[in-house]
Design a protein around this motif. Structure first.
Motif, PDB file in Angstrom:
ATOM      1  N   LYS A   1     -23.434  36.875   4.951  1.00 14.67           N
ATOM      2  CA  LYS A   1     -22.467  37.822   4.400  1.00 14.67           C
ATOM      3  C   LYS A   1     -22.268  37.552   2.919  1.00 14.67           C
ATOM      4  N   ALA A   2     -22.091  38.636   2.192  1.00  9.09           N
ATOM      5  CA  ALA A   2     -21.802  38.513   0.763  1.00  9.09           C
ATOM      6  C   ALA A   2     -20.422  37.903   0.609  1.00  9.09           C
ATOM      7  N   PRO A   3     -20.270  37.010  -0.370  1.00  6.14           N
ATOM      8  CA  PRO A   3     -18.946  36.423  -0.565  1.00  6.14           C
ATOM      9  C   PRO A   3     -17.951  37.501  -0.981  1.00  6.14           C
ATOM     10  N   ALA A   4     -16.795  37.462  -0.360  1.00  2.00           N
ATOM     11  CA  ALA A   4     -15.759  38.438  -0.680  1.00  2.00           C
ATOM     12  C   ALA A   4     -15.125  38.081  -2.013  1.00  2.00           C
ATOM     13  N   LYS A   5     -14.944  39.091  -2.842  1.00  2.00           N
ATOM     14  CA  LYS A   5     -14.278  38.864  -4.129  1.00  2.00           C
ATOM     15  C   LYS A   5     -12.785  38.840  -3.884  1.00  2.00           C
ATOM     16  N   THR A   6     -12.212  37.682  -4.065  1.00  2.00           N
ATOM     17  CA  THR A   6     -10.766  37.558  -3.933  1.00  2.00           C
ATOM     18  C   THR A   6     -10.150  37.558  -5.319  1.00  2.00           C
ATOM     19  N   ASP A   7      -8.857  37.646  -5.372  1.00  2.00           N
ATOM     20  CA  ASP A   7      -8.167  37.590  -6.669  1.00  2.00           C
ATOM     21  C   ASP A   7      -8.471  36.270  -7.366  1.00  2.00           C
ATOM     22  N   LYS A   8      -8.551  35.195  -6.580  1.00  2.00           N
ATOM     23  CA  LYS A   8      -8.842  33.873  -7.147  1.00  2.00           C
ATOM     24  C   LYS A   8     -10.249  33.850  -7.736  1.00  2.00           C
ATOM     25  N   ALA A   9     -11.223  34.431  -7.036  1.00  2.00           N
ATOM     26  CA  ALA A   9     -12.608  34.464  -7.531  1.00  2.00           C
ATOM     27  C   ALA A   9     -12.697  35.307  -8.795  1.00  2.00           C
TER      28      ALA A   9
ATOM     29  N   MET B   1     -38.693  35.537  -4.296  1.00  2.00           N
ATOM     30  CA  MET B   1     -37.870  35.626  -3.096  1.00  2.00           C
ATOM     31  C   MET B   1     -37.235  34.275  -2.764  1.00  2.00           C
ATOM     32  N   ALA B   2     -37.982  33.189  -2.952  1.00  2.00           N
ATOM     33  CA  ALA B   2     -37.443  31.853  -2.692  1.00  2.00           C
ATOM     34  C   ALA B   2     -36.335  31.518  -3.688  1.00  2.00           C
ATOM     35  N   GLN B   3     -36.512  31.914  -4.947  1.00  2.00           N
ATOM     36  CA  GLN B   3     -35.497  31.657  -5.962  1.00  2.00           C
ATOM     37  C   GLN B   3     -34.229  32.469  -5.709  1.00  2.00           C
ATOM     38  N   GLN B   4     -34.376  33.627  -5.116  1.00  2.00           N
ATOM     39  CA  GLN B   4     -33.247  34.516  -4.839  1.00  2.00           C
ATOM     40  C   GLN B   4     -32.870  34.478  -3.362  1.00  2.00           C
ATOM     41  N   LYS B   5     -33.017  33.321  -2.743  1.00  2.00           N
ATOM     42  CA  LYS B   5     -32.842  33.167  -1.301  1.00  2.00           C
ATOM     43  C   LYS B   5     -31.508  33.696  -0.801  1.00  2.00           C
ATOM     44  N   ASP B   6     -30.420  33.343  -1.459  1.00  2.00           N
ATOM     45  CA  ASP B   6     -29.108  33.774  -0.983  1.00  2.00           C
ATOM     46  C   ASP B   6     -28.967  35.291  -1.008  1.00  2.00           C
ATOM     47  N   GLU B   7     -29.408  35.914  -2.095  1.00  4.38           N
ATOM     48  CA  GLU B   7     -29.336  37.368  -2.198  1.00  4.38           C
ATOM     49  C   GLU B   7     -30.246  38.036  -1.164  1.00  4.38           C
ATOM     50  N   LEU B   8     -31.411  37.430  -0.908  1.00  8.22           N
ATOM     51  CA  LEU B   8     -32.336  37.956   0.093  1.00  8.22           C
ATOM     52  C   LEU B   8     -31.712  37.886   1.489  1.00  8.22           C
ATOM     53  N   LEU B   9     -31.070  36.775   1.802  1.00  7.15           N
ATOM     54  CA  LEU B   9     -30.423  36.640   3.107  1.00  7.15           C
ATOM     55  C   LEU B   9     -29.294  37.652   3.269  1.00  7.15           C
TER      56      LEU B   9
END
Length: 102
Positions: A76-84, A61-69
């Motif tokens: 918020k999940a990062p929005a997939k933009t055309d640039k991304a 859980m600590a290693q996957q902190k961002d996904e857990l949050l």
């Protein structure tokens, strides 16, 4: 003779990991601190009886902190933009170009 600076993350007298960057060592140490706090949290819940499983889950859980949050709704999940999407495709295009050249 070369001089190499190494940063060692140590817990309770045990060397956990060695890094060449202080920033990486600090990030790893912070992740271990988070895992310790999660271990305490999970142990107090009495849901998991096995200490080994509790510690493994806390570390994951600590290693996957961002996904857990994101899963908890705290981030918020990062929005997939055309640039991304284009940036994500660039390494694949470079690999394909190298493979074609070989």
């Amino acid at each position: 003779m070369a001089v190499i600076t190494r940063y060692v993350v140590e817990r309770n007298g045990v060397e956990k990991m060695t890094f060449t960057s202080k920033a990486e060592a600090d990030a790893y140490d912070k992740m271990l601190d988070t895992a310790d706090e999660l271990t305490t949290f999970l142990t107090n819940s009495k849901v998991l009886a096995d200490d080994t499983v509790t510690e493994a889950l806390a570390l994951y859980m600590a290693q996957q902190k961002d996904e857990l949050l994101i899963a908890l709704g705290a981030k918020k999940a990062p929005a997939k933009t055309d640039k991304a999407a284009k940036t994500a495709a660039e390494p694949k295009a470079k690999i394909a170009a190298v493979e074609q050249a070989a």
